[in-house]
Design a protein around this motif. Sequence first.
Motif, short mmCIF file in Angstrom:
data_model
loop_
_atom_site.label_atom_id
_atom_site.label_comp_id
_atom_site.label_asym_id
_atom_site.label_seq_id
_atom_site.Cartn_x
_atom_site.Cartn_y
_atom_site.Cartn_z
N ALA A 178 5.90 14.32 -15.50
CA ALA A 178 6.85 15.42 -15.55
C ALA A 178 6.19 16.71 -15.04
CB ALA A 178 7.33 15.64 -16.98
N MET A 179 6.99 17.58 -14.42
CA MET A 179 6.51 18.90 -14.04
C MET A 179 6.58 19.79 -15.27
SD MET A 179 7.82 21.39 -10.99
CE MET A 179 9.47 21.50 -11.70
N ASN B 110 0.81 -1.22 0.00
CA ASN B 110 0.00 0.00 0.00
C ASN B 110 0.85 1.27 0.00
OD1 ASN B 110 -2.29 -1.55 0.00
ND2 ASN B 110 -2.54 -1.49 2.22
N LYS B 111 2.00 1.20 -0.60
CA LYS B 111 2.87 2.36 -0.70
C LYS B 111 2.57 3.12 -1.99
CE LYS B 111 6.68 0.53 2.10
NZ LYS B 111 8.12 0.21 2.14
N PRO B 112 2.88 4.42 -2.05
CA PRO B 112 2.60 5.19 -3.27
C PRO B 112 3.40 4.67 -4.46
CG PRO B 112 3.94 6.47 -1.73
CD PRO B 112 3.49 5.25 -0.99
N ILE B 113 2.80 4.77 -5.65
CA ILE B 113 3.50 4.33 -6.86
C ILE B 113 4.41 5.44 -7.39
CG2 ILE B 113 1.62 2.77 -7.52
CD1 ILE B 113 0.79 4.93 -9.60
N LYS B 114 4.18 6.66 -6.91
CA LYS B 114 4.98 7.79 -7.38
C LYS B 114 5.01 8.87 -6.30
CE LYS B 114 7.17 9.08 -11.18
NZ LYS B 114 8.16 8.21 -11.87
N ILE B 115 6.15 9.55 -6.21
CA ILE B 115 6.27 10.72 -5.33
C ILE B 115 6.75 11.88 -6.17
CG2 ILE B 115 7.43 11.71 -3.32
CD1 ILE B 115 7.68 8.95 -2.15
N LEU B 116 5.94 12.93 -6.25
CA LEU B 116 6.28 14.12 -7.04
C LEU B 116 6.93 15.15 -6.14
CD1 LEU B 116 2.96 14.41 -9.11
CD2 LEU B 116 5.02 13.09 -9.64
N GLU B 117 8.10 15.61 -6.54
CA GLU B 117 8.87 16.55 -5.73
C GLU B 117 9.14 17.83 -6.50
OE1 GLU B 117 11.60 13.75 -2.93
OE2 GLU B 117 12.16 13.77 -5.06
N GLY B 118 9.32 18.91 -5.76
CA GLY B 118 9.62 20.19 -6.40
C GLY B 118 9.21 21.38 -5.56
N ASP C 96 4.12 28.19 -4.58
CA ASP C 96 3.89 28.44 -6.00
C ASP C 96 2.90 27.40 -6.50
OD1 ASP C 96 5.35 26.10 -6.20
OD2 ASP C 96 7.22 27.10 -6.73
N ILE C 97 2.52 27.49 -7.76
CA ILE C 97 1.62 26.51 -8.37
C ILE C 97 2.39 25.74 -9.43
CG2 ILE C 97 -0.46 26.18 -9.76
CD1 ILE C 97 -1.61 28.66 -8.46
N ARG C 98 2.25 24.43 -9.41
CA ARG C 98 2.96 23.61 -10.38
C ARG C 98 1.96 22.75 -11.14
NH1 ARG C 98 9.03 23.07 -8.77
NH2 ARG C 98 9.18 24.87 -7.36
N ILE C 99 2.20 22.63 -12.46
CA ILE C 99 1.35 21.82 -13.33
C ILE C 99 2.13 20.57 -13.69
CG2 ILE C 99 -0.01 21.78 -15.44
CD1 ILE C 99 -0.89 23.92 -13.47
N TRP C 100 1.49 19.40 -13.51
CA TRP C 100 2.13 18.10 -13.73
C TRP C 100 1.39 17.34 -14.82
CZ3 TRP C 100 6.25 17.31 -10.25
CH2 TRP C 100 6.26 18.13 -9.13
N SER C 101 2.12 16.55 -15.59
CA SER C 101 1.52 15.64 -16.57
C SER C 101 1.21 14.32 -15.90
CB SER C 101 2.48 15.42 -17.74
OG SER C 101 2.03 14.34 -18.55
N LEU C 102 0.00 13.82 -16.09
CA LEU C 102 -0.37 12.51 -15.54
C LEU C 102 0.01 11.38 -16.49
CD1 LEU C 102 -3.85 13.28 -13.96
CD2 LEU C 102 -1.56 13.59 -13.02
N GLU C 103 0.55 11.73 -17.65
CA GLU C 103 0.98 10.72 -18.61
C GLU C 103 2.47 10.40 -18.45
OE1 GLU C 103 -0.15 12.63 -22.19
OE2 GLU C 103 -2.25 11.99 -22.07
N THR C 104 3.28 11.45 -18.16
CA THR C 104 4.72 11.25 -18.03
C THR C 104 5.22 11.53 -16.62
OG1 THR C 104 5.24 13.55 -18.62
CG2 THR C 104 4.99 11.97 -20.43
#
Length: 288
Positions: free
Chosen positions: A192-193, A153-161, A182-190
């Motif tokens: 990437a920030m 039950n651990k996260p599949i991804k950790i987004l940092e920035g 700040d506000i950051r826009i992320w892609s749910l396909e890649t």
Amino acid sequence: MDIIKELYDRNLYFIIEEIFTFLDVKTIKNCFLVSYNWNENLRKYKIWKRFFCKKLKNNLKFELLSELNGWNKLLNEQENDYETEGQGEKLYEDICTKIWDSLDELVSAPIISKKLYTGSNILCMVAHYNYLFSGMTDSTIRVWTLCQPTKHNKPIKILEGHRKEVRSLAGHGPYLASASSDIRIWSLETWAMLRVLKYPGEICLQVSLLSDRILCVSEEFRLSLWHWFGHKSIQFMYNTSLAQQGTPDFIRIGEVFIVAAYILQHYSAHLGNHCNLGKDPKEYDNER
């Protein structure tokens, strides 16, 4: 003899409705393909709306699902704008198509819950695109899949920035917006920030990613607005004070209104000005 045309010509449409209650959605859709006359008459007499109404009246499971999703309110709303382009009937067709064949499974399926290991304190959560996102006090965004079991039950991804805690998350299409200092826009396909948006203020309390706008409200209760059409086309428009002192206890941003409390007040999500609760929301659209 064309039985459908004959029944409609004799104003016996209720017989057709009764017959259709014994059919599944796929068979009803095939009826539209039989001939031009069938298609024309079935659409003219709004067979999907009538099918929806009968199921709502006679099926308790359908009634429950409609209540939970707000579909029953459609019957009490003015549909003049939809009817001119046939969109009202299309809306009923979409509802019936999506849920009728799996109605028993949707209503009677057991509720399954599980514990997620976050490793830090959660400040906000949002479910979008078959994922569950959580904004953390350690400035990260943690991602779980809702479709497949995850190991431990651990996260599949950790987004940092982000440099500070993540206070708000919002999804729209294949994008996720996260708000901190700040506000950051992320892609749910890649994953990437894609963009970093700066705004006046310390911490964004609420961010909303709409079809054509990005809005955020800061701790100073200032509204910032960007027009956007995908991450490559984002234009800052303005920021304005919402005339409230201190940190609000509650903020929600919608397509037309921003609702904030101490005392419940409405603001325009287009212009940021205070709104009269008795005023038609369409009038604010005309002021843009």
